[in-house]
Design an enzyme around this catalytic site. Structure first.
Site, PDB file in Angstrom:
ATOM      1  N   SER A 170     -27.566 -14.948  32.697  1.00  0.00           N
ATOM      2  CA  SER A 170     -26.433 -14.226  33.277  1.00  0.00           C
ATOM      3  C   SER A 170     -25.492 -15.207  33.975  1.00  0.00           C
ATOM      4  CB  SER A 170     -26.954 -13.143  34.238  1.00  0.00           C
ATOM      5  OG  SER A 170     -25.945 -12.220  34.571  1.00  0.00           O
ATOM      6  N   GLU A 267     -24.868  -5.474  24.636  1.00  0.00           N
ATOM      7  CA  GLU A 267     -24.419  -5.957  25.944  1.00  0.00           C
ATOM      8  C   GLU A 267     -22.906  -6.145  25.976  1.00  0.00           C
ATOM      9  OE1 GLU A 267     -26.539  -8.737  28.468  1.00  0.00           O
ATOM     10  OE2 GLU A 267     -27.853  -9.152  26.752  1.00  0.00           O
ATOM     11  N   HIS A 297     -29.792  -6.395  29.246  1.00  0.00           N
ATOM     12  CA  HIS A 297     -29.406  -7.638  29.902  1.00  0.00           C
ATOM     13  C   HIS A 297     -30.635  -8.362  30.466  1.00  0.00           C
ATOM     14  CE1 HIS A 297     -26.605 -10.298  31.966  1.00  0.00           C
ATOM     15  NE2 HIS A 297     -27.225 -10.077  33.107  1.00  0.00           N
TER      16      HIS A 297
END
Length: 350
Positions: A170, A267, A297
């Protein structure tokens, strides 16, 4: 035609979603997603305490994992070795530098210790897990600076730059590419490679707004992504950041090391993953883009009960070990751009 899809990076598609993964997606859609959506609608910035990292102290790690605290110049970190993994003193000259996710606002060493321990085991390498400074206390430029300091620490321990893989998930994926670029700009050498899991790589929301996954993500509503962009810019202004940040997708890429990018097929950050992979390939840099069918995610963090997560971590381990083998033989992979229609099967994975 979306500009980031005009060059195919030939993604590898991992088909199938287990009952566990579908339940996880359903749970996130009805819990985390609406909370983030509500946060995005607030007319002011709210930065709750990072309680999730404190609670995560109770979570177990991969069996046999050892770790110790490392105090970097401005942030805490930890040196972690999975069961059976040696460090440079035991003859293992390779290491991983890892940056946790959390949108530059939350999470930390505790939330990601389990994931990092599994990656250490799969790659057979020790990991420096970095607790970099985050917003609102420091802007993202300081997070990058902490990453550069962490790389310097590894060099000081005797690890050669070409034996260090930089990884993150991320927001940590943003740091992985940014730190790799920064250390090369410092003249410290090229890292072995970059691994980015569900990475945020472009703070410009335009690409995500026009993407097929704009409203399909089970974790992030689109307005939350746009809100994060606004918050990051306000933090830069508040902390008097003079030089604007350059997002990884807009960095010079021709001399970057080989990369692996993992992304779930629905996503919202798929736009970033595709854009980065295509620009790397266009620049002649080898990039493995792996698209995981209907996975959420950073699903890799649920490896204790998600079969797809365990498979994904094995893929990461195989990639990192491959970098080590290629370094030993003196061969480095180079990508050949392949022009392809957006409608091609390999270019669009649903």
């Amino acid at each position: 035609m979306a500009p980031h899809l005009t060059l195919a990076a030939q993604p590898q598609f991992f088909r199938g979603a287990s009952v566990q993964s579908r339940l996880l997606g359903l749970g996130l859609r009805h819990t985390v997603r609406p909370v983030l959506g509500a946060w995005a609608l607030l007319p002011f910035d709210v930065f709750p305490p990072n309680l999730v990292d404190h609670v995560a102290r109770l979570l177990p790690v991969h069996e046999g994992t050892m770790w110790r605290t490392v105090d970097l110049t401005a942030c805490p970190s930890e040196w972690l070795q999975a069961k059976g993994v040696t460090d440079i003193h035991g003859g293992n000259e390779h290491a991983i530098l890892y940056f946790h996710g959390g949108a530059f606002l939350s999470c930390g060493l505790n939330t990601h210790r389990r994931l990092v321990s599994r990656i250490s085991y799969a790659a057979n390498q020790p990991v420096l897990n970095v607790g970099y400074r985050q917003m609102p206390h420091q802007p993202i430029t300081e997070s990058i600076g902490d990453g550069v300091s962490a790389f310097r620490w590894l060099l000081d321990q005797g690890y050669a730059p070409q034996n260090i893989t930089i990884a993150g998930d991320s927001a940590g994926g943003y740091l992985a590419f940014s730190v790799a670029r920064a250390v090369m700009d410092q003249g410290w050498g090229q890292p072995a490679g970059v691994v980015a899991i569900s990475p945020l790589l472009d703070f410009d929301p335009a690409g995500k707004q026009g993407h097929r996954n704009a409203h399909r993500c089970q974790t992030f509503p689109l307005r939350a992504v746009a809100k994060l962009t606004e918050v990051s810019l306000r933090m830069d202004t508040r902390h008097s950041v003079v030089n604007p940040r350059v997002d990884p997708v807009n960095m010079p890429l021709t001399d970057m090391p080989p990369a692996m990018i993992h992304i779930g097929s629905r996503e919202v950050l798929m736009a970033d993953a595709e854009l980065m992979a295509n620009r790397l390939v266009s620049a002649g840099v080898a990039c493995e883009l792996q698209v995981w069918d209907r996975q959420v995610h950073v699903f890799q963090a649920a490896a204790s009960w998600l079969p797809e997560a365990r498979t994904a971590i094995e893929e990461i381990g195989t990639f990192i070990r491959g970098l080590m083998e290629r370094e030993a033989t003196g061969t480095r992979p180079v990508a050949t751009p392949v022009p392809r229609s957006v409608g091609a099967e390999t270019a669009v994975v649903r």
